[in-house]
Design a protein around this motif. Structure first.
Motif, mmCIF file in Angstrom:
data_model
loop_
_atom_site.group_PDB
_atom_site.id
_atom_site.type_symbol
_atom_site.label_atom_id
_atom_site.label_comp_id
_atom_site.label_asym_id
_atom_site.label_seq_id
_atom_site.Cartn_x
_atom_site.Cartn_y
_atom_site.Cartn_z
ATOM 1 N N PHE A 141 42.943 41.834 19.573
ATOM 2 C CA PHE A 141 43.297 40.952 18.463
ATOM 3 C C PHE A 141 44.646 40.281 18.742
ATOM 4 C CE2 PHE A 141 45.214 40.232 14.242
ATOM 5 C CZ PHE A 141 44.209 39.492 13.637
ATOM 6 N N GLY A 142 44.655 38.945 18.688
ATOM 7 C CA GLY A 142 45.877 38.205 18.927
ATOM 8 C C GLY A 142 46.251 38.051 20.385
ATOM 9 N N GLY A 143 45.428 38.573 21.301
ATOM 10 C CA GLY A 143 45.725 38.500 22.726
ATOM 11 C C GLY A 143 45.037 37.324 23.391
ATOM 12 N N ASP A 144 45.041 37.341 24.709
ATOM 13 C CA ASP A 144 44.321 36.337 25.494
ATOM 14 C C ASP A 144 44.132 36.873 26.897
ATOM 15 O OD1 ASP A 144 46.750 35.987 26.863
ATOM 16 O OD2 ASP A 144 47.175 34.032 26.004
ATOM 17 N N LEU A 145 43.627 36.041 27.789
ATOM 18 C CA LEU A 145 43.313 36.518 29.141
ATOM 19 C C LEU A 145 44.543 36.991 29.906
ATOM 20 C CD1 LEU A 145 44.136 33.985 31.200
ATOM 21 C CD2 LEU A 145 41.972 33.064 30.393
ATOM 22 N N ASN A 146 45.746 36.592 29.473
ATOM 23 C CA ASN A 146 46.963 37.053 30.135
ATOM 24 C C ASN A 146 47.261 38.520 29.876
ATOM 25 O OD1 ASN A 146 47.956 34.619 31.455
ATOM 26 N ND2 ASN A 146 48.185 33.801 29.386
ATOM 27 N N ASN A 147 46.554 39.142 28.949
ATOM 28 C CA ASN A 147 46.721 40.582 28.738
ATOM 29 C C ASN A 147 46.272 41.393 29.947
ATOM 30 O OD1 ASN A 147 45.876 40.715 25.148
ATOM 31 N ND2 ASN A 147 47.692 39.981 26.201
ATOM 32 N N TRP A 148 45.587 40.737 30.879
ATOM 33 C CA TRP A 148 45.070 41.411 32.072
ATOM 34 C C TRP A 148 45.814 40.984 33.338
ATOM 35 C CZ3 TRP A 148 41.934 45.089 30.435
ATOM 36 C CH2 TRP A 148 41.215 44.904 29.243
ATOM 37 N N LEU A 149 47.021 40.438 33.196
ATOM 38 C CA LEU A 149 47.661 39.864 34.376
ATOM 39 C C LEU A 149 48.033 40.906 35.422
ATOM 40 C CD1 LEU A 149 51.041 40.277 34.205
ATOM 41 C CD2 LEU A 149 50.775 38.567 32.441
ATOM 42 N N PHE A 150 48.170 42.185 35.035
ATOM 43 C CA PHE A 150 48.450 43.244 36.014
ATOM 44 C C PHE A 150 47.167 43.892 36.548
ATOM 45 C CE2 PHE A 150 52.714 44.172 33.746
ATOM 46 C CZ PHE A 150 53.309 43.114 34.407
ATOM 47 N N ASN A 151 46.025 43.477 36.021
ATOM 48 C CA ASN A 151 44.756 44.129 36.380
ATOM 49 C C ASN A 151 43.782 43.209 37.101
ATOM 50 O OD1 ASN A 151 45.380 44.730 33.124
ATOM 51 N ND2 ASN A 151 45.474 46.513 34.457
ATOM 52 N N HIS A 152 43.788 41.933 36.726
ATOM 53 C CA HIS A 152 42.735 41.022 37.132
ATOM 54 C C HIS A 152 42.619 40.917 38.649
ATOM 55 C CE1 HIS A 152 40.517 37.081 35.850
ATOM 56 N NE2 HIS A 152 39.844 37.771 36.725
ATOM 57 N N GLU A 153 43.706 40.610 39.318
ATOM 58 C CA GLU A 153 43.651 40.411 40.766
ATOM 59 C C GLU A 153 43.280 41.696 41.490
ATOM 60 O OE1 GLU A 153 46.326 38.492 44.384
ATOM 61 O OE2 GLU A 153 47.197 38.772 42.398
ATOM 62 N N ALA A 154 43.847 42.823 41.057
ATOM 63 C CA ALA A 154 43.556 44.097 41.712
ATOM 64 C C ALA A 154 42.085 44.464 41.588
ATOM 65 C CB ALA A 154 44.428 45.200 41.105
ATOM 66 N N LEU A 155 41.497 44.242 40.425
ATOM 67 C CA LEU A 155 40.091 44.587 40.221
ATOM 68 C C LEU A 155 39.152 43.641 40.950
ATOM 69 C CD1 LEU A 155 40.239 45.428 36.410
ATOM 70 C CD2 LEU A 155 39.999 47.058 38.305
ATOM 71 N N ALA A 156 39.644 42.448 41.306
ATOM 72 C CA ALA A 156 38.795 41.430 41.934
ATOM 73 C C ALA A 156 38.828 41.481 43.453
ATOM 74 C CB ALA A 156 39.232 40.041 41.466
ATOM 75 N N ALA A 157 39.316 42.570 44.021
ATOM 76 C CA ALA A 157 39.417 42.657 45.482
ATOM 77 C C ALA A 157 38.056 42.568 46.156
ATOM 78 C CB ALA A 157 40.120 43.959 45.876
ATOM 79 N N SER A 158 36.998 43.065 45.489
ATOM 80 C CA SER A 158 35.684 43.085 46.143
ATOM 81 C C SER A 158 34.560 42.666 45.206
ATOM 82 C CB SER A 158 35.392 44.493 46.687
ATOM 83 O OG SER A 158 35.405 45.449 45.641
ATOM 84 N N ARG A 159 34.900 41.940 44.136
ATOM 85 C CA ARG A 159 33.872 41.532 43.182
ATOM 86 C C ARG A 159 34.395 40.373 42.351
ATOM 87 N NH1 ARG A 159 33.560 46.687 39.308
ATOM 88 N NH2 ARG A 159 31.678 45.616 38.634
ATOM 89 N N ALA A 160 33.488 39.733 41.635
ATOM 90 C CA ALA A 160 33.869 38.677 40.698
ATOM 91 C C ALA A 160 34.298 39.311 39.383
ATOM 92 C CB ALA A 160 32.703 37.724 40.470
ATOM 93 N N VAL A 161 35.484 38.916 38.915
ATOM 94 C CA VAL A 161 36.019 39.449 37.667
ATOM 95 C C VAL A 161 36.401 38.277 36.770
ATOM 96 C CG1 VAL A 161 37.779 40.882 36.574
ATOM 97 C CG2 VAL A 161 36.870 41.516 38.826
ATOM 98 N N TYR A 162 35.897 38.282 35.545
ATOM 99 C CA TYR A 162 36.131 37.211 34.583
ATOM 100 C C TYR A 162 36.976 37.741 33.426
ATOM 101 C CZ TYR A 162 32.022 34.989 36.787
ATOM 102 O OH TYR A 162 31.117 34.436 37.671
ATOM 103 N N ALA A 163 38.022 37.031 33.077
ATOM 104 C CA ALA A 163 38.779 37.295 31.857
ATOM 105 C C ALA A 163 38.619 36.092 30.947
ATOM 106 C CB ALA A 163 40.255 37.525 32.181
ATOM 107 N N ILE A 164 38.349 36.331 29.670
ATOM 108 C CA ILE A 164 38.078 35.220 28.764
ATOM 109 C C ILE A 164 39.054 35.239 27.584
ATOM 110 C CG2 ILE A 164 35.637 35.334 29.384
ATOM 111 C CD1 ILE A 164 35.081 36.349 26.547
ATOM 112 N N ASP A 165 39.208 34.082 26.964
ATOM 113 C CA ASP A 165 39.869 33.966 25.661
ATOM 114 C C ASP A 165 38.779 33.966 24.600
ATOM 115 O OD1 ASP A 165 42.395 33.750 26.774
ATOM 116 O OD2 ASP A 165 42.514 31.576 26.554
ATOM 117 N N LEU A 166 38.786 34.960 23.734
ATOM 118 C CA LEU A 166 37.803 35.003 22.665
ATOM 119 C C LEU A 166 38.005 33.844 21.684
ATOM 120 C CD1 LEU A 166 37.924 38.833 21.904
ATOM 121 C CD2 LEU A 166 35.987 37.599 22.912
#
Length: 369
Positions: A141-166
């Motif tokens: 609530f009140g967040g956006d895709l930047n809430n994952w800025l420490f996670n997104h790149e690391a998790l995408a090392a071997s797969r497609a990872v999507y972060a969305i703005d609800l």
């Protein structure tokens, strides 16, 4: 063969151009294991720790506290204990002589956000990585895709990872009438159809966890596994004063103490983080969107949707991650799904995916592999 690793200024988020060195968390001569935090760096948005990628010894602290350096600049050197000092000195001299800070064009050359139309609404998203089973990151609530800025790149090392703005959040359409987890889950389902995701591992934080549960109930074929981080939907208790204050807050003085409740370390709430939140709160339609959603999800300071039984009945693998010192949703809710794997991280707050990013990334990576 002995190895030498350079530790450089990271790029957290799409807009980061430089960072300030706050303090070294390891001393020269310390032995370091992969995943250990080495040095704390502050971007314009938030402070975080740079972690070791290899085992070795911290041989040099090149950057000094309070020094502001561009992304990619040399911070320090990790090497095996038997690597000669003159080899390390030569490496540092060569790096410093050859390093050229990225230009604005180069900095913008990486992944960029995109938008897609879903049932008349524009949804912003960021995709990193390719292949594998897609992974979908859903903020709170009140967040956006930047809430994952420490996670997104690391998790995408071997797969497609999507972060969305609800809907109602970030750069997505603001006034949507969404007032339930089902409304948001339908938007996520439509997003998956629009970008061609048949099934995904879904990861949700706070309200986003409730959205993942609602998606599982409404479109179970689209959910391979659930990772619920400090999730809504697992009990009726919630910090209603925080929700009400966040919806009403439109000044720095009002928002700063509220945002501090999200973290175990209030120092992570930077001036830029508050400024960014103020800019979002002052956009046309945001107040209406948040008030409508809060009225549906958290009437009277309680959670209206209880979905623990959805996860239990779905047969999907479930990982629950919580911060021990969460001040928004009680950690007691972590045990609501008997079949889930539950990990409670000591001394962490509600934004555990940011404050303990390396541990959360490891947990998600192992769970969804």
């Amino acid at each position: 063969m002995s190895s030498i690793l350079t530790v450089t200024m990271p790029k957290w988020g799409l807009s980061m151009q430089e960072g300030k060195v706050n303090l070294w968390l390891k001393e020269v001569g310390d032995t370091i294991a992969p995943g250990e935090e080495i040095v704390e760096v502050e971007s314009e948005k938030i402070s975080g720790a740079v972690e070791a990628a290899v085992t070795g010894v911290l041989r040099r602290q090149v950057a000094q506290p309070d020094e502001v350096l561009p992304v990619g600049a040399l911070l320090g050197v990790i090497a095996d204990a038997d690597v000669a000092d003159d080899l390390i000195d030569d490496l540092i001299a060569r790096f410093q002589a050859e390093f050229v800070p990225p230009t604005d064009d180069e900095a913008d050359a990486g992944p960029q956000t995109q938008t897609v139309q879903v049932n008349g609404r524009q949804l912003r998203y960021l995709k990193r990585g390719e292949g594998g089973t897609p992974l979908l990151l859903i903020h709170g609530f009140g967040g956006d895709l930047n809430n994952w800025l420490f996670n997104h790149e690391a998790l995408a090392a071997s797969r497609a990872v999507y972060a969305i703005d609800l809907p109602g959040h970030g750069a997505s359409t603001k006034v949507t009438g969404a007032a339930s987890l089902d409304d948001l889950a339908d938007a996520v389902s439509g997003f998956m159809d629009a970008v061609g995701i048949a099934s995904a591992d879904v990861v949700g934080h706070s309200m986003g966890g409730g959205v993942c549960l609602a998606l599982t109930r409404r479109a179970p074929q689209k959910v391979k596994s659930l990772t619920l981080i400090a999730s809504a939907g697992l009990g009726s208790d919630i910090n209603g004063a925080y929700i009400d204050g966040f919806v009403a807050g439109n000044t720095r003085n009002a928002l700063k103490p509220l945002l501090a409740q999200l973290f175990s370390d209030a120092g992570l709430v930077t001036r830029q983080l508050i400024d960014d939140m103020l800019k979002y709160k002052r956009l046309e339609g945001v107040d209406e969107a948040l008030a409508t959603l809060a009225g549906g999800l958290f009437p009277g300071g309680r959670q209206s949707a209880l979905l623990a039984d959805v996860a239990a009945a779905s047969g999907k693998p479930v990982l629950v991650i919580w911060g021990e010192n969460d001040r928004i949703i009680p950690v007691a809710h972590a045990s609501a799904i008997p079949s889930a794997r539950v990990v409670v991280l000591p001394a962490q707050g509600h934004m555990v995916q940011m404050e303990s990013a390396s541990e959360v990334n490891k947990l998600i990576g192992e769970f969804t592999s």
